[in-house]
Design an enzyme around this catalytic site. Structure first.
Site, mmCIF file in Angstrom:
data_model
loop_
_atom_site.group_PDB
_atom_site.id
_atom_site.type_symbol
_atom_site.label_atom_id
_atom_site.label_comp_id
_atom_site.label_asym_id
_atom_site.label_seq_id
_atom_site.Cartn_x
_atom_site.Cartn_y
_atom_site.Cartn_z
ATOM 1 N N HIS A 120 3.090 -6.999 -3.044
ATOM 2 C CA HIS A 120 3.325 -5.588 -3.454
ATOM 3 C C HIS A 120 2.311 -4.424 -3.433
ATOM 4 O O HIS A 120 2.361 -3.677 -3.367
ATOM 5 C CB HIS A 120 2.372 -6.059 -4.651
ATOM 6 N N GLY A 121 1.653 -4.897 -3.000
ATOM 7 C CA GLY A 121 0.359 -3.325 -2.358
ATOM 8 C C GLY A 121 -0.233 -3.876 -0.900
ATOM 9 O O GLY A 121 -0.526 -4.863 -0.851
#
Length: 467
Positions: A325-326
């Protein structure tokens, strides 16, 4: 260009018109669709297209070679080559800066200094199209997917602009056959369904932006200025905001794909009515959770339920899903939190969803609060910020004077609507589809203009564009 841009709907309409107009000219629809997708992506940064084309070319070639190779050893090497390229590109364009910052911090802790002047710009959407392309290669390797013969068709599959930036992650078995056949012009019913999905997506996006502007951003930016009750309201608000934002994006993606004659599978199914974490992940970001299950969890060693391996594999799977996700350690913490929660639930062997109604209701309330707490790791930039918010919750002042009634109404209504029977939305959609085409278009235009006037500011970027 994003879905929230005023240019998007004219762009979508023109792309659909060109694709359908060229449907009798051989490969022309694929050429036009691929060109539209690359143009859409190039509006963010033309250089992003180079990374996309690299992924398309490598994985298409690997898939073709896998289709002609029977040697297990050679097939393993081909799969390894695809994995190395895709994960290498993902590491370069998404995680390079995080690795440099981590190494620099470690060097400083040891009394040294590490200076790396190079920084690499994050390529928007790379997480989604990399996973989509990898799923094709793995399916071909497993014998579950026939290799795509046409590079152009594979380019259209990976770059399909309704799903390019933030998914949903679409399997080749779902999308490729629809792209390779002659485009079929929409009938009135299909067009009505597409317009309904577009309108639904814009409404959800507008509500998400309203929550962010009027409640969530204010509290998260300066939590010390607000009471414990207002901080709690903002935590609930962000749980609702991220759902509305991403579910709204998915609706617009589904509607856009349908305008182009393509049907996609659902990505959300009232996730906040889930009675436990297992059910939550069957309802939230379905394309992502099934990807993790099919291509990561099942690929890990250790399947014996009598050992600790399956539970450890759940934690590993969601830890990697968090990092997907990041490029921040807070995402890793979010993934570990969900992985541990799922492992504990499976270890206990109890499902609230299969219990008495009162237990299901209690499970839904507990699950929502667990998920809302975990979203702090998405919204906050550091563990220190999370600590500040939680400390403010312990101050004991519960007045809600700075919570706008309209924002509170959005939060309560969104959660309440999760509990409507699933047939309700089908009836609403059917009622919309039954309207004359002019009325449908008028509704869509009114929604788009009304949300712009209500927002009072430019639309915020979709939250998942950062991934």
């Amino acid at each position: 260009m994003s879905f929230a841009s005023p240019l998007y709907l004219p762009f979508l309409g023109l792309a659909a018109w060109l694709v359908f107009a060229a449907r009798r000219w051989g490969r022309a629809p694929l050429v036009l669709l691929s060109g539209a997708s690359l143009l859409f992506y190039a509006t963010w940064n033309p250089l992003y297209c180079l990374a996309l084309l690299g992924t398309v070319t490598v994985d298409w070639a690997v898939g073709r070679r896998l289709g002609r190779t029977a040697s297990p050893r050679a097939r393993r090497w081909l799969l390894a080559a695809s994995l190395a390229y895709n994960l290498g590109a993902l590491a370069t364009f998404k995680y390079f800066n995080l690795m440099v910052e981590t190494a620099s911090g470690a060097a400083a802790a040891l009394g040294g200094e590490l200076i790396v002047p190079l920084r690499i710009a994050f390529a928007v959407g790379i997480s989604f199209y990399t996973f989509q392309s990898l799923s094709y290669v793995i399916d071909v390797y497993r014998g579950d997917q026939t290799p795509c013969r046409s590079w152009l068709a594979y380019l259209a599959f990976v770059s399909f602009f309704p799903t390019l930036l933030s998914g949903p992650i679409t399997r080749a078995e779902t999308l490729l056959p629809q792209l390779e056949r002659e485009p079929r012009r929409l009938d009135d019913r299909q067009l009505g369904q597409a317009l309904f999905l577009l309108a639904s997506g814009f409404v959800k996006k507008g509500a998400a932006d309203f929550l962010g502007l009027n409640l969530v951003n204010r509290v998260f930016d300066l939590p010390g200025m607000f009471s414990a009750g207002e901080v709690l309201a903002a935590i609930y608000g962000f749980a609702v905001q991220i759902y509305l934002d991403f579910a709204g994006y998915s609706d617009i993606a589904f509607g856009s794909a349908l305008v182009l004659g393509v049907r996609l599978r659902d990505n959300f199914n009232s996730p906040y009515r889930a009675a436990d974490l297992v059910e939550f992940w069957r309802r939230w970001h379905i394309s992502f959770s099934t990807w993790l299950r099919d291509y990561l969890f099942f690929a890990l060693p250790g399947k014996d339920p009598k050992t600790a391996w399956p539970y450890l594999n759940l934690v590993i799977t969601f830890a990697l899903g968090g990092l997907w996700h990041g490029a921040a350690w807070t995402y890793l913490a979010w993934g570990v939190l969900h992985g541990v929660g799922l492992a504990l639930q499976h270890l206990a062997g109890r499902r609230a969803g299969a219990s008495a109604p009162w237990r299901r209701t209690g499970g839904a309330v507990l699950t929502f609060h667990f998920v809302a707490f975990s979203w702090l790791f998405f919204r906050c930039q550091s563990l220190g910020e999370i600590g500040t918010l939680l400390a403010q919750l312990g101050r004991g002042s519960w007045h809600l004077g700075n919570v706008p009634p309209a924002a509170a109404a959005v939060v309560v209504a969104t959660y309440a609507l999760q509990w409507l029977p699933e047939t309700t939305w089908s009836r609403v959609q059917e009622a919309f589809v039954a309207l004359p085409a002019v009325a449908q278009a008028g509704c869509l235009a009114a929604v788009f203009v009304g949300l712009r006037l209500l927002a009072g500011a430019a639309p915020a970027p979709f939250i998942y564009f950062a991934y």
